[in-house]
Design an enzyme around this catalytic site. Structure first.
Site, PDB file in Angstrom:
ATOM      1  N   GLN A 100      72.626 113.204  55.270  1.00  0.00           N
ATOM      2  CA  GLN A 100      71.754 112.464  56.182  1.00  0.00           C
ATOM      3  C   GLN A 100      70.729 113.434  56.774  1.00  0.00           C
ATOM      4  O   GLN A 100      71.099 114.412  57.441  1.00  0.00           O
ATOM      5  CB  GLN A 100      72.527 111.788  57.312  1.00  0.00           C
ATOM      6  CG  GLN A 100      71.604 110.804  58.055  1.00  0.00           C
ATOM      7  CD  GLN A 100      72.164 110.281  59.354  1.00  0.00           C
ATOM      8  OE1 GLN A 100      72.564 111.048  60.215  1.00  0.00           O
ATOM      9  NE2 GLN A 100      72.180 108.954  59.505  1.00  0.00           N
ATOM     10  N   TYR A 186      65.971 108.428  67.201  1.00  0.00           N
ATOM     11  CA  TYR A 186      65.457 109.733  66.782  1.00  0.00           C
ATOM     12  C   TYR A 186      64.019 109.599  66.260  1.00  0.00           C
ATOM     13  O   TYR A 186      63.411 108.543  66.375  1.00  0.00           O
ATOM     14  CB  TYR A 186      66.421 110.386  65.792  1.00  0.00           C
ATOM     15  CG  TYR A 186      67.785 110.612  66.431  1.00  0.00           C
ATOM     16  CD1 TYR A 186      67.904 111.452  67.542  1.00  0.00           C
ATOM     17  CD2 TYR A 186      68.920 109.953  65.981  1.00  0.00           C
ATOM     18  CE1 TYR A 186      69.128 111.639  68.175  1.00  0.00           C
ATOM     19  CE2 TYR A 186      70.159 110.136  66.606  1.00  0.00           C
ATOM     20  CZ  TYR A 186      70.248 110.974  67.705  1.00  0.00           C
ATOM     21  OH  TYR A 186      71.454 111.157  68.340  1.00  0.00           O
ATOM     22  N   ARG A 233      68.589 104.691  56.926  1.00  0.00           N
ATOM     23  CA  ARG A 233      69.398 104.057  57.975  1.00  0.00           C
ATOM     24  C   ARG A 233      68.496 103.560  59.109  1.00  0.00           C
ATOM     25  O   ARG A 233      67.637 104.291  59.600  1.00  0.00           O
ATOM     26  CB  ARG A 233      70.414 105.047  58.549  1.00  0.00           C
ATOM     27  CG  ARG A 233      71.413 104.315  59.460  1.00  0.00           C
ATOM     28  CD  ARG A 233      72.590 105.189  59.859  1.00  0.00           C
ATOM     29  NE  ARG A 233      73.809 104.383  59.925  1.00  0.00           N
ATOM     30  CZ  ARG A 233      74.803 104.587  60.781  1.00  0.00           C
ATOM     31  NH1 ARG A 233      74.743 105.580  61.634  1.00  0.00           N
ATOM     32  NH2 ARG A 233      75.856 103.820  60.777  1.00  0.00           N
ATOM     33  N   GLY A 322      83.309 103.705  60.697  1.00  0.00           N
ATOM     34  CA  GLY A 322      83.068 105.000  61.326  1.00  0.00           C
ATOM     35  C   GLY A 322      84.304 105.613  61.936  1.00  0.00           C
ATOM     36  O   GLY A 322      85.004 106.401  61.304  1.00  0.00           O
ATOM     37  N   ARG A 323      84.598 105.248  63.187  1.00  0.00           N
ATOM     38  CA  ARG A 323      85.704 105.892  63.894  1.00  0.00           C
ATOM     39  C   ARG A 323      87.024 105.866  63.126  1.00  0.00           C
ATOM     40  O   ARG A 323      87.759 106.842  63.170  1.00  0.00           O
ATOM     41  CB  ARG A 323      85.859 105.283  65.290  1.00  0.00           C
ATOM     42  CG  ARG A 323      84.649 105.551  66.199  1.00  0.00           C
ATOM     43  CD  ARG A 323      84.788 104.840  67.549  1.00  0.00           C
ATOM     44  NE  ARG A 323      83.555 104.897  68.315  1.00  0.00           N
ATOM     45  CZ  ARG A 323      82.582 103.986  68.241  1.00  0.00           C
ATOM     46  NH1 ARG A 323      82.702 102.954  67.419  1.00  0.00           N
ATOM     47  NH2 ARG A 323      81.495 104.106  68.965  1.00  0.00           N
TER      48      ARG A 323
END
Length: 365
Positions: A100, A186, A233, A322-323
């Site tokens: 990424q 971002y 993404r 994810g987690r």
């Protein structure tokens, strides 16, 4: 019950063994000095190589692109060599892994970028946003971000070139492809979202103008390494790190149309995943599916049942967990057999060493 998740699929030239994605998650374990991926990270990713696709944690494309202490980069030869350890370890286990590529823009502090002023689409400070700096102790020190300076045309040209080089570096490091981080507030998101961009040139104002930087970056990278190795993404409805868009459905449907035209291999959509977060509107997911012919990956609070439904409905081709991947290195096996999932320890997510990174065991009956 779990059939759809375990169908193999083609992603560009890759044949993936299932539709379970390990999404990028910052863990802040890079070796200092130099922000290098290391053996510990190689072990962590290799343990999770049963995912259909791993997308490695965000890696900054330049010194200016770094938002937090101890995150890895991909712009020096030493950093490329560090990532080669990771990709070799994942490939040895039969896994597939994308890098990424990350530039945080204004979501940083001069202490993380050698004392320079951050850059962004506009000279707008991200409100109520903190980042952590290495303050010389083992504990991260959280500080407020500062006001960035508006990027000049030359800055834009330079950053596009940095993204292009980072894509080439990722391939040199052995990655199967790259994901452009255009989400979560971002740099690219700071151009896309209306409330973070007050430019009056061709990079601001209309939706088409606000998507221009995204398009230029994607084109530079697909020219360099091929469109079958570039994914993107996006986070249409989050207000993470202070970026908000006034018309997210229109803006991000237009983004999907653009990315379809640019022929990227996938779109990875991060849904809002905090407790009590609103569901992504169904009509938006349908609009995205109509607009984009490639692979669509969704991420955010998915369990097995919800993931199956997303796949069988045709709105998604793959689903990110994810987690659960943090604390369940063998997550696909656990999903397949209905084994219970271990909970992660939130205190060991960022920084530190092996504890909370590589010491979660596989399931033992």
């Amino acid at each position: 019950m779990t059939n759809a998740l375990f169908q193999p699929m083609q992603l560009g030239n890759l044949t993936l063994k299932n539709r379970i994605v390990m999404p990028p998650m910052t863990r802040s374990r890079a070796t200092q000095p130099g922000n290098l991926a290391n053996d510990m990270m190689a072990q962590y990713y290799a343990q999770r190589a049963s995912a259909g696709l791993i997308i490695a944690e965000g890696t900054q494309i330049s010194e200016m692109g770094q938002g937090y202490a101890w995150t890895p980069g991909i712009y020096s030869q030493e950093q490329i060599a560090g990532w080669k350890k990771v990709t070799d370890a994942v490939h040895a286990k039969g896994g597939a892994i994308f890098a990424q590529l990350w530039h945080v823009g204004r979501v940083t502090h001069p202490d993380n970028i050698s004392g320079q002023q951050p850059i962004s689409s506009s000279a707008l400070k991200a409100e109520n946003v903190k980042v952590f700096i290495d303050n010389g102790t083992d504990a991260p020190g959280f500080v407020d971000v500062v006001e960035p300076r508006e990027m000049t045309k030359q800055d834009i040209t330079d950053v596009v070139a940095e993204y292009r080089q980072a894509a080439l570096n990722a391939v040199e490091a052995g990655f199967d492809g790259i994901e452009l981080h255009a989400a979560n507030g971002y740099l690219i998101n700071q151009f896309i979202d209306s409330e973070a961009n007050n430019r009056t040139d061709e990079y601001g104002g209309s939706i088409e103008n606000r998507l221009r930087f995204l398009g230029e970056v994607v084109e530079a990278m697909t020219d360099a390494i091929g469109h079958d190795r570039v994914g993107v993404r996006l986070a249409p409805f989050t207000s993470l790190n202070g970026t908000v868009d006034k018309t997210p459905i229109e803006t991000y449907t237009a983004a999907a149309v653009l990315l379809d035209k640019l022929n990227v291999v996938y779109m990875h959509i991060a849904e809002v995943d905090w407790d009590d977060a609103p569901e992504t509107p169904a009509e938006f997911k349908e609009a995205i599916r109509d607009a984009f012919k490639g692979t669509i990956i969704y991420a955010g609070r998915y369990n097995t049942e919800k993931a199956e439904h997303a796949l069988t409905s045709g709105l998604a081709n793959m689903v990110s967990f994810g987690r659960p991947f943090i604390s369940n290195p063998d997550l696909p096996t656990r999903i397949k057999h209905g084994y219970p999932l271990a909970q992660h320890d939130p205190n060991t997510l960022f920084g530190g060493a092996e504890q909370g990174l590589t010491d979660y065991p596989e399931y033992q009956a």
